[in-house]
Design a protein around this motif. Structure first.
Motif, PDB file in Angstrom:
ATOM      1  N   LYS A 222      30.628  44.157  41.506  1.00 57.31           N
ATOM      2  CA  LYS A 222      30.329  42.858  40.910  1.00 57.31           C
ATOM      3  C   LYS A 222      29.928  42.991  39.439  1.00 57.31           C
ATOM      4  N   GLY A 226      32.760  41.610  37.506  1.00 55.13           N
ATOM      5  CA  GLY A 226      32.380  40.204  37.583  1.00 55.13           C
ATOM      6  C   GLY A 226      32.609  39.446  36.303  1.00 55.13           C
ATOM      7  N   GLU A 235      35.646  34.239  40.478  1.00 54.49           N
ATOM      8  CA  GLU A 235      34.201  34.425  40.597  1.00 54.49           C
ATOM      9  C   GLU A 235      33.894  35.387  41.746  1.00 54.49           C
ATOM     10  N   SER A 237      30.756  37.048  44.147  1.00 50.64           N
ATOM     11  CA  SER A 237      29.362  36.876  44.601  1.00 50.64           C
ATOM     12  C   SER A 237      29.135  37.745  45.821  1.00 50.64           C
TER      13      SER A 237
END
Length: 339
Positions: A222, A226, A235, A237
């Motif tokens: 991430k 990210g 995106e 998460s």
């Protein structure tokens, strides 16, 4: 009382071990059944592609994002080309709006009113790792130049580490089951607790190793990709429930290990009353009389308090000559005895 105390001492680590097994099972079942909302919420990472359906970004917007995050490994034209290809595949229903990554598979679906509706989950597979290029129906030769350099590096690490992560979870699962089975014999003796403790330590090591590995690899995934993938409208998460389950497994396993060690040192199954008199008699030991005690002399004879039995002396040696009257009178002990 000894066995009851032993059972009470074993029941706590036994229940903690069962709780550890349940948490590991939940981690393994994450993203394996589309119809279960509970299992669908157990994911390590979620890839959100919903921005692709909201409208493709212009080249200038993509360039602003690249400049904002100081991304120089790709150009805005490369990003625009890949985004357009992803959007076209999305229109052909090859790409879904989101993907959830689990231990043995992934799930995908659509987003309606900010609600994630899972429509498909892949079949559970050992040593699974999520390869977005193949899942999205893209050719690696066509898009390899359109992705940032960090993407290929992170995917190689993720592919290698995911195999070790799966093996660690499997070993933790198997050892925890053995710990539960062997723990039954811990009720009988401390030797059973000793063997169970060895399994508990091994299970804790692999459970902790698997949890650390999963947390680190997806955190790196991430943090590294990210910001870069934001330019593509993607995106990333991390899930909360599955990480809560895996770290609860570590906590339960550690607590169970501590209590198993405690059961080896304490809580003997022997009763403190069964061998009280046996040890005294078996060793040939007799109880010592306390001082100033009284014991009657003779069968049924009662002596006054404080009376002492006269000391018994051996009889004098036989004398071949009888004593004369003069000798009797000369005796210092009986001077007035008459013949």
């Amino acid at each position: 009382m000894g066995k009851a105390g032993r059972v009470a001492c074993i029941i706590t680590p036994y229940l903690l071990t069962i709780a550890t097994l349940i948490c590991i099972i939940l981690v393994g079942l994450g993203c394996t059944k589309a119809s279960s909302s509970t299992l669908n919420n157990l994911y390590f990472m979620r890839i959100d592609l919903s921005n692709l359906t909201n409208g493709t970004k212009t080249t200038s917007e993509i360039e602003d994002i690249l400049n904002e995050f100081d991304i120089t490994s790709v150009s805005s034209s490369d990003v625009k080309e890949l985004v357009d290809e992803l959007a076209s595949n999305e229109e052909d229903s090859l790409i879904k709006e989101y993907y959830d990554i689990g231990l043995m598979g992934y799930c995908d679906g659509q987003i309606n009113s900010k609600k994630y509706n899972t429509t498909y989950c892949s079949s559970p597979k050992s040593e699974f790792y999520f390869n977005p290029i193949s899942v999205w129906g893209l050719s690696s030769s066509d898009v390899s130049d359109l992705l940032p350099d960090d993407y290929n590096k992170v995917m190689k690490i993720y592919k290698a580490v995911s195999k070790w992560m799966f093996i660690a979870y499997v070993i933790a699962f198997a050892v925890t089951i053995l710990e539960i089975l062997v723990g039954i014999f811990a009720i009988c003796s401390r030797w059973g607790s000793c063997v169970t403790t060895l399994f508990a330590i091994t299970g804790f090591i692999f459970t902790a190793a698997a949890s650390i590995t999963s947390t680190v690899v997806f955190s790196v995934f991430k943090s590294t990709l990210g910001t870069t993938l934001k330019a593509y409208g993607i995106e990333l998460s991390m899930g909360k429930n599955i990480f809560a389950a895996t770290w609860l497994a570590v906590a339960f396993s550690l607590a169970a290990t501590i209590f198993w060690v405690f059961s080896v040192c304490c809580c003997s199954g022997r009763s403190p009353y069964n061998h009280k008199n046996k040890g005294m008699r078996g060793n040939g030991l007799t109880a010592e009389k306390a001082p100033y005690t009284y014991e009657p002399i003779g069968a049924g004879a009662q002596q006054p308090f404080g009376h002492q039995q006269p000391t018994s002396y051996p009889p004098p040696p036989p004398n071949s000559y009888p004593m004369t009257n003069q000798q009797h009178h000369a005796s210092p002990y009986e001077p007035f005895r008459h013949s």
